[in-house]
Write an enzyme that holds these catalytic residues in place. Structure first.
Site, PDB file in Angstrom:
ATOM      1  N   SER A  45     -67.263 -55.344   1.006  1.00  0.00           N
ATOM      2  CA  SER A  45     -68.579 -54.759   1.236  1.00  0.00           C
ATOM      3  C   SER A  45     -69.005 -54.101  -0.064  1.00  0.00           C
ATOM      4  CB  SER A  45     -68.526 -53.740   2.380  1.00  0.00           C
ATOM      5  OG  SER A  45     -69.848 -53.470   2.810  1.00  0.00           O
ATOM      6  N   GLU A  46     -70.234 -54.380  -0.503  1.00  0.00           N
ATOM      7  CA  GLU A  46     -70.619 -54.030  -1.869  1.00  0.00           C
ATOM      8  C   GLU A  46     -70.721 -52.520  -2.114  1.00  0.00           C
ATOM      9  OE1 GLU A  46     -72.366 -55.935   0.204  1.00  0.00           O
ATOM     10  OE2 GLU A  46     -74.510 -55.474   0.165  1.00  0.00           O
ATOM     11  N   ASN A  47     -70.697 -51.715  -1.062  1.00  0.00           N
ATOM     12  CA  ASN A  47     -70.709 -50.271  -1.303  1.00  0.00           C
ATOM     13  C   ASN A  47     -69.341 -49.762  -1.761  1.00  0.00           C
ATOM     14  OD1 ASN A  47     -69.893 -50.865   1.423  1.00  0.00           O
ATOM     15  ND2 ASN A  47     -69.931 -48.682   1.818  1.00  0.00           N
ATOM     16  N   GLY A  48     -68.322 -50.666  -1.753  1.00  0.00           N
ATOM     17  CA  GLY A  48     -67.075 -50.266  -2.388  1.00  0.00           C
ATOM     18  C   GLY A  48     -65.818 -50.361  -1.565  1.00  0.00           C
ATOM     19  N   SER A  87     -67.506 -52.866  -7.945  1.00  0.00           N
ATOM     20  CA  SER A  87     -67.845 -53.730  -6.814  1.00  0.00           C
ATOM     21  C   SER A  87     -68.695 -54.909  -7.274  1.00  0.00           C
ATOM     22  CB  SER A  87     -68.605 -52.921  -5.760  1.00  0.00           C
ATOM     23  OG  SER A  87     -68.941 -53.738  -4.668  1.00  0.00           O
TER      24      SER A  87
END
Lengths: 217, 233
Positions: A45-48, A87
C-alpha cells in the site's frame, strides 16, 4: 455478465506466486479476497506498508496502521513499514510486479483516465500517476460501460489522462481485453455474454480472432 | 549532544509568520503534527502555503486551518473528505495544486538531499506535465520536477530524544521522514520524548541533524478516518 466480485475473482487469476502487488481503491481491493491460498503474494500500500493483512478484529484497530484508502488494517508476518519516498521507489523503480486499478476510460493505445472529470470536484490523483507511469504490468478493473451505457473502452480518452500507453490488460463485467499495438484484442467473454455484446459495448478498435472462450472463474 | 529540545509548542513555533510555506507530515489523519496544527490555529497566521499529501477532514487536521481561512494555497495529491475545502476551492478562495503522490514525496526528499530537481515518469503526457521541461532517457519520457522550498516542516514521530533523533510508528511514518531537513526549520513533535541514550542508534529512522526543534506533544487524538474491522468467528 460479472458483478464487481466476479471481476475481482477473474483478476485474482493473474496474480502469480512471488508477486508484489499494489491494489487500487474499489474493485481492485476485492482482488485480495480471491488470491489462491497456495501461492505467496505480498500486498503493497503506497502510504507505506508491504505485507498487508486483513482488517483488524473489532477493538484491535490502530490509528497508526492504515492502508492508502485510510482504512484500518493489520500486517502479516514478514511485513514492513517505510516512508513515502521509499514506497514510490518501489513503484517507480519497478519492484512492484503488478498494479491493479480502476478507470473511467481506457483508450485502444493503452492511455488511462481515472482522476478528473472537468467541471466536477477534483479530489486528486493520489499515487495513480506514479503507478501507471512506472508499472510494467497494469491491469484495469472496471465496468465495460458507464452509467449512461456508453463504452469506457475508447479510441481516444475524452477525460484528462492519468498516464499514456500504459495499460496492458482490462477486465470488465463483460470481457478480458488485451491492449496490443493494433488496439484492443478480445481474449475472453464473461459467462453468458456474446462476442456481439462485447463488440457493441466497445468503441475502440477490437480485434476478434477465432472462437473466444468463456472465462473460467 | 547538540540539544534540540524546546519546552513547548509555543517555543517550537517561534518565528512562524503569515504568508509562509509549510510542509506538514501525515497521510490522511495518520501521523499528522496535531500539536503544531492546533498552535497555528491559535497564532492566527494566514496566507499560508501548505505542502501536505492531504487536507484533513472538516473538523480535524489541516481542516482546522481551512475553517479559519488561514490557508492560501494547498499542494497535495489527494484532497477528498473535506466539504469546507471543496467550498473554498470552488469559490476561488483557495488555490490548489494537485501533484502525483510520489512526486510530492520526492520533491520533499530532493530538498532534504540537496537536489534542485528530479526527473520522474509520473504525469508525463498529462496536464501535470504542462509547461514543464521533459526529457527522454533510454527511450522513456520524464518530467522535471523541482525541489520544494519551505520555511518550516512540521513532522510528528512516535519517539524522539533531545538530540532530535526520531523513530516513527507503522504507517504514521509516511511523508514525515521525507520532510525532515527539507525546510529551513524542521519542528518535530513526538508522543514520547525519551532521555538521551535510550533510543538504540541502530533503530533511528531520522538522525537529529535533520531536526532543529523537538518537543513532547500533548493530548494526541489520533483520529481514525475509516474504521474497518472484521468479525471474530
Amino acid at each position: 455478465m460479472l458483478d464487481k466480485n466476479g471481476i475481482a475473482k477473474r483478476i485474482a487469476k493473474e496474480v502469480q506466486d512471488g508477486y508484489y502487488v499494489n491494489l487500487g481503491i474499489g474493485i481492485p481491493t476485492l482482488v485480495a479476497n480471491y488470491v489462491r491460498d497456495d501461492i505467496e503474494v505480498e500486498f503493497q500500500s503506497e502510504n507505506g506498508v508491504l505485507g498487508m493483512g486483513p482488517f483488524p478484529f473489532e477493538g484491535d484497530e490502530d490509528a497508526d496502521i492504515i492502508n492508502a484508502g485510510k482504512q484500518t488494517i493489520t500486517t502479516l508476518p514478514g511485513a514492513s513499514f517505510f516512508d513515502s519516498a521509499l514506497s514510490f521507489s518501489m513503484i517507480r523503480g519497478q519492484h512492484v510486479d503488478l498494479t491493479i486499478l480502476g478507470a473511467m476510460e481506457v483508450s485502444e493505445n493503452g492511455d488511462i483516465a481515472n482522476w478528473k472529470i472537468p467541471g466536477k470536484m477534483v479530489k486528486g490523483m493520489g499515487g495513480a500517476m506514479d503507478l501507471v507511469a512506472s508499472a510494467e504490468n497494469i491491469i484495469v478493473a472496471m465496468m465495460h460501460t458507464n452509467k449512461h451505457g456508453e463504452s469506457k473502452l475508447l479510441k481516444r480518452c475524452s477525460l484528462p489522462l492519468t498516464g499514456v500507453g500504459c495499460v496492458k490488460k482490462i477486465v470488465t463485467n463483460l470481457a478480458v481485453v488485451e491492449v496490443t499495438d493494433r488496439g484492443f484484442k478480445l481474449l475472453e467473454r464473461a459467462p453468458g455474454v456474446s462476442v456481439e455484446d462485447i463488440k457493441n459495448a466497445t468503441e475502440g478498435h477490437l480485434t476478434i480472432n477465432g472462437d473466444i472462450p468463456e472465462m473460467d472463474i | 549532544m547538540i540539544n534540540k529540545k524546546v519546552s513547548n509548542v509555543q517555543d517550537a513555533l517561534k518565528g512562524v509568520t503569515s504568508n509562509m510555506t509549510f510542509m506538514l507530515g501525515g497521510f490522511g489523519l495518520s501521523g499528522i503534527p496535531e500539536n503544531a496544527i492546533a498552535e497555528l490555529v491559535k497564532l492566527g497566521v494566514n496566507g499560508l502555503t501548505c505542502i501536505s499529501n492531504n487536507a484533513g477532514v472538516d473538523d480535524f487536521g489541516l481542516g482546522l486551518l481551512l475553517q479559519h481561512k488561514q490557508i492560501k494555497k494547498m499542494i497535495s495529491s489527494y484532497v477528498g473528505e473535506n466539504d469546507e475545502f471543496e467550498r473554498q476551492m470552488l469559490s476561488g478562495e483557495l488555490d490548489v495544486e494537485l501533484i502525483p503522490q510520489g512526486t510530492l514525496a520526492e520533491r520533499c526528499r530532493a530538498a532534504q538531499a540537496g537536489f534542485p530537481a528530479i526527473y520522474t515518469p509520473a504525469g508525463y503526457g498529462t496536464e501535470v506535465a504542462e509547461g514543464k521541461e521533459t526529457r527522454e532517457f533510454d527511450g522513456k519520457m520524464y518530467v522535471l520536477e523541482h525541489a520544494f522550498k519551505a520555511d518550516f516542516a512540521f513532522v510528528k514521530a512516535w519517539k524522539g530524544d533531545a538530540a532530535g533523533n526520531l523513530i516513527f510508528k507503522g504507517t504514521a511514518r509516511n511523508f514525515n521522514p521525507n520532510m525532515c531537513g527539507a525546510a529551513k526549520i524542521t519542528v518535530a513533535e513526538v508522543e514520547e520524548l525519551v532521555p538521551l541514550g535510550i533510543l538504540d542508534p541502530n533503530k533511528i529512522h531520522i538522525p537529529g541533524i535533520f531536526v532543529q526543534r523537538i518537543f513532547q506533544g500533548e493530548r494526541y487524538e489520533k483520529r481514525i478516518e475509516q474504521r474497518t474491522v472484521r468479525q471474530r468467528s
